[in-house]
Write an enzyme that holds these catalytic residues in place. Structure first.
Site, PDB file in Angstrom:
ATOM      1  N   ASP A 180      69.750  62.483  32.952  1.00  0.00           N
ATOM      2  CA  ASP A 180      70.811  62.159  31.697  1.00  0.00           C
ATOM      3  C   ASP A 180      70.304  62.388  30.526  1.00  0.00           C
ATOM      4  O   ASP A 180      70.209  61.476  29.714  1.00  0.00           O
ATOM      5  CB  ASP A 180      71.792  61.598  31.993  1.00  0.00           C
ATOM      6  N   ASP A 226      72.222  68.370  35.452  1.00  0.00           N
ATOM      7  CA  ASP A 226      71.624  68.190  34.390  1.00  0.00           C
ATOM      8  C   ASP A 226      70.238  68.114  34.015  1.00  0.00           C
ATOM      9  O   ASP A 226      70.371  67.954  32.992  1.00  0.00           O
ATOM     10  CB  ASP A 226      72.794  67.389  33.642  1.00  0.00           C
ATOM     11  N   ASP A 405      84.051  61.403  33.254  1.00  0.00           N
ATOM     12  CA  ASP A 405      82.804  61.222  32.953  1.00  0.00           C
ATOM     13  C   ASP A 405      81.741  60.002  31.677  1.00  0.00           C
ATOM     14  O   ASP A 405      80.562  60.481  32.247  1.00  0.00           O
ATOM     15  CB  ASP A 405      83.580  62.127  32.078  1.00  0.00           C
TER      16      ASP A 405
END
Length: 450
Positions: A180, A226, A405
């Site tokens: 991330d 991601d 999230d």
């Protein structure tokens, strides 16, 4: 678009206070010591090995993908000799065709033990139905890999007992070092500076061992949400620039090690609002095709996964204002723009799309890049191979709807500003932990409804 291992210690042991369990109460499951009979008018329905529930007039059901004309070839598993000498399932064509998908027991337990007790009675049957929808299991820490084996063993047993159509396992591989890299909410357990690449390879080796052990179980993997998309658009972020070589090395290792006959893989490819812009399509296709060819064009790599943990529509007649002029304003336009570029570069890719949270269109996003706990969303189309597009293998639920999230607490070490925006539902807990208000929002706004 974030997911992190939950810190909640779920328990399925509820006190036995009566001989018969009430409607919607637990009536069985591994380790259950309470009542196993239901009150009149309700039946004890087994939802997964860990949870059975008293449902009015109901029996246990399995969710089956409605299939297209694409065929699936398998070798039948034998009924003897489990584990390392298990016969191998081989696949060709659409890996979803001819299979039902495994309903995630962990997510089901979250719904039943965390969500349902505080829901109004009118929503409880709907929530129970959500728990039966197959959703991917996220292997977001190495400690979860043994649980993968538990689930594969359960699938193996069900298939040997005659599950028809046979059940396929569905998992997300998600544990890159410096994960991330362009955000904060889902930073992972491994650091590149602290032996992260070697640790990641050990994590992949452990996953491979489970897949080899249960080679008679057809398994579908989404690889590293991601990750590669950040290498297309976010190399101006120092953490992403520093992670570039490690990401490529780790993804290459994963694709090579998990290239097994019983496996189908989809690399994460962001979404239309990320890589669908004309300026990003070419570089993205070049990167994905290079990753594919550098890994030896693995037979198990079927294509790309889009919209993971996001909210985009599959097909829109009018582009919403927040798409800001991107001609590829939905996932169908995105994949049809991407596919020819990939094919020209040697990667004949097919696609899957996460529809777990895209039931409300247009969304209430203030900006297309707002990804955190967006307000007004709803559960979307259930898993299906009836996509109407030969490039699109299936609609699937990858993000477990109801898991946060990211936190809206600005003092948290993992706080990301997106989770404090006006279009993010607040207050929100840490990424991956249960967010009851968000689950209720998804349930209330589900389209199609439950």
């Amino acid at each position: 678009m974030k997911h992190l291992a939950s810190s909640i210690a779920l328990t399925l042991l509820l006190p036995a206070v009566q001989a018969q369990q009430t409607v919607w109460g637990q009536c069985g499951g591994q380790g259950w010591s309470g009542p196993t009979n239901c009150v009149a008018g309700a039946a004890c329905s087994t939802l997964n090995p860990y949870y059975a529930q008293c449902i009015p007039g109901a029996t246990a059901t399995s969710t089956t993908l409605s299939t297209t004309t694409t065929t699936q070839t398998t070798t039948k598993p034998t009924t003897t000799g489990p584990t390392t000498s298990a016969p191998t399932v081989t696949a060709s064509g659409n890996p979803f065709s001819g299979y039902q998908l495994y309903a995630n027991p962990y997510y089901s337990s979250e719904v039943h033990t965390l969500a349902m007790p505080s829901l109004p009675s009118s929503l409880q049957p709907k929530a129970s139905a959500v728990a039966e929808v197959p959703s991917f299991v996220w292997l977001d820490v190495a400690a979860k890999v043994p649980t993968m084996g538990t689930y594969l063993a359960d699938i193996q047993a069900k298939n040997k007992a005659g599950a028809s159509p046979p059940i396929a396992g569905i998992f997300v591989v998600y544990d890159l070092p410096d994960r991330d890299c362009a955000a904060l909410a889902s930073n992972g357990e491994y650091s590149i500076a602290n032996n992260g690449v070697a640790n990641y390879k050990a994590y992949i080796d452990a996953i491979r061992a489970q897949l080899v052990k249960y080679s008679d179980v057809h398994t579908i993997l989404v690889i590293e949400p991601d990750s590669l998309a950040n290498l297309v658009t976010n190399l101006n972020v120092a953490k992403c620039a520093n992670a570039q070589s490690a990401y490529l090395e780790c993804v290459d290792y994963a694709l090579k090690q998990l290239n097994l006959p019983n496996v189908a893989m989809y690399l994460d490819a962001g979404h239309a609002g990320w890589l669908g812009w004309p300026a990003n399509l070419g570089p993205a296709a070049t990167l994905f095709a290079k990753v594919y060819t550098d890994a030896g064009s693995p037979a198990a790599l079927r294509g790309l996964a889009t919209n993971v943990a996001n909210y985009n529509a599959w097909s829109l007649s009018t582009c919403p204002s927040y798409t800001q002029g991107d001609p590829n304003c939905d996932e169908k336009k995105y994949i049809n723009a991407m596919a020819p570029l990939l094919k020209n570069a040697g990667f004949d890719a097919h696609f899957i799309m996460d529809t777990s949270r895209n039931g409300v269109q247009p969304t209430k996003q203030s900006a297309w890049g707002d990804w955190c706990n967006v307000i007004g969303t709803g559960f979307g189309v259930r898993p299906s191979t009836n996509t109407g597009d030969p490039l699109q293998d299936a609609f699937v639920w990858i993000k477990p709807g109801g898991e946060s999230d990211g936190t809206s607490n600005s003092s948290s070490a993992r706080y990301d500003a997106h989770c404090g925006y006006s279009d993010a539902l607040q207050p929100a807990p840490e990424a991956g932990t249960w967010f009851q208000a968000y689950f209720e929002q998804l349930l209330t706004n589900a389209n199609p409804s439950f």
